[in-house]
Design an enzyme around this catalytic site. Sequence first.
Site, short mmCIF file in Angstrom:
data_model
loop_
_atom_site.label_atom_id
_atom_site.label_comp_id
_atom_site.label_asym_id
_atom_site.label_seq_id
_atom_site.Cartn_x
_atom_site.Cartn_y
_atom_site.Cartn_z
N GLU A 1 -20.65 46.23 -91.01
CA GLU A 1 -19.85 45.16 -90.43
C GLU A 1 -19.75 43.99 -91.41
OE1 GLU A 1 -19.82 45.60 -85.82
OE2 GLU A 1 -21.25 44.07 -86.42
N ASN B 1 -19.95 46.71 -78.45
CA ASN B 1 -20.96 45.65 -78.43
C ASN B 1 -20.37 44.50 -77.62
OD1 ASN B 1 -22.77 43.60 -78.87
ND2 ASN B 1 -22.38 43.42 -81.08
N GLU C 1 -24.87 38.47 -86.22
CA GLU C 1 -25.06 37.28 -85.39
C GLU C 1 -26.54 37.02 -85.14
OE1 GLU C 1 -22.36 38.52 -82.31
OE2 GLU C 1 -20.72 38.31 -83.73
N LYS D 1 -21.70 41.85 -76.72
CA LYS D 1 -22.26 40.53 -77.09
C LYS D 1 -22.65 39.77 -75.82
CE LYS D 1 -19.75 40.87 -81.38
NZ LYS D 1 -19.09 40.24 -82.51
N GLY E 1 -14.79 39.22 -85.47
CA GLY E 1 -14.20 38.24 -84.56
C GLY E 1 -13.14 37.36 -85.22
N HIS F 1 -27.76 42.91 -85.99
CA HIS F 1 -26.37 42.45 -86.02
C HIS F 1 -26.30 41.12 -86.79
CE1 HIS F 1 -22.50 40.91 -84.71
NE2 HIS F 1 -22.19 42.16 -84.42
N SER G 1 -13.32 43.47 -86.16
CA SER G 1 -11.92 43.42 -85.75
C SER G 1 -11.26 44.80 -85.69
CB SER G 1 -11.11 42.48 -86.66
OG SER G 1 -11.64 41.16 -86.58
P1 13P Z 1 -15.16 42.19 -83.26
O1 13P Z 1 -14.69 43.60 -82.99
O2 13P Z 1 -14.93 41.25 -82.15
O3 13P Z 1 -14.68 41.70 -84.59
O4 13P Z 1 -16.76 42.29 -83.39
C1 13P Z 1 -17.30 43.25 -84.20
C2 13P Z 1 -18.76 43.28 -83.98
O5 13P Z 1 -19.47 42.36 -84.34
C3 13P Z 1 -19.33 44.42 -83.27
O6 13P Z 1 -20.70 44.42 -83.34
#
Ligand code: 13P
Length: 253
Positions: A169, A10, A99, A12, A175, A97, A215
Amino acid sequence: MSRKYVIAGNWKMNKTPSEAKVLVKEVIEAIGAKPENVDVIVCPPFVAVDAAMGAAEGSFVKVGAQNLHFEAKGAYTGEIAADMLNDLGVSYVIIGHSERRQYFAETDETVNKKVLTAFEAGLTPIICVGETLEQREQGITADLIRMQVKIAFGGVTADQAKKAIIAYEPVWAIGTGKTATNEQADEVCGIIRETIGELYDGATAEEIIIQYGGSMNAGNAEALLAMPNIDGGLIGGAALKPNDFATIVKSAK
Ligand code: 13P
């Protein structure tokens, strides 16, 4: 168990179309040959999807999008419909997601509408669920995850559900560099599988792909992916580093 692994990046809000082309090429090169029993997906921002598709053509890398709107078309400024993704040849779409839930007011109900829309359009949804740190500390992780899964799958048939991908997640692990332990991640992925079993049947629960995300990196992927209920990863930061992403892909065996 005959489930394959699915490793998805992803990206982002990272990478322009030109940068996306380069990154896809680098990812293909870093992975080398198509890994057996592993599907590899990259999900760039909408405007880079076409460029990524071009760069991935003829390779084993598949391209997905990060969102879609649940309506077919109309007055929804700034939104993207399933048709538009289909026309580009996209086969996967990330839905719900954390976010999107946090910053763009997505709810379990809109996630459900989007999941149904994705299936109608023949797209494979990667449905994200997960608890915040506060929710984990309150001891409501299992209840919350069950609820998220049940609402997301409302109206979804067993045949459709078998093809879905669910990404667990934990919000506190995204992150942050704080990964869930292998046991924590596997436990919740197991709860998700159990919930799918309750909603449908044992065969559907056995077949559905459940990823861990948060992560996941080149160092911890192998142990996470070795857990019985974890069938892949949804990778954020590490998906932007071709060698790290390739290491994660190769850890899936
Ligand atoms: P990270 O791997 O940067 O923690 O992000 C995970 C994520 O949100 C994947 O959709």
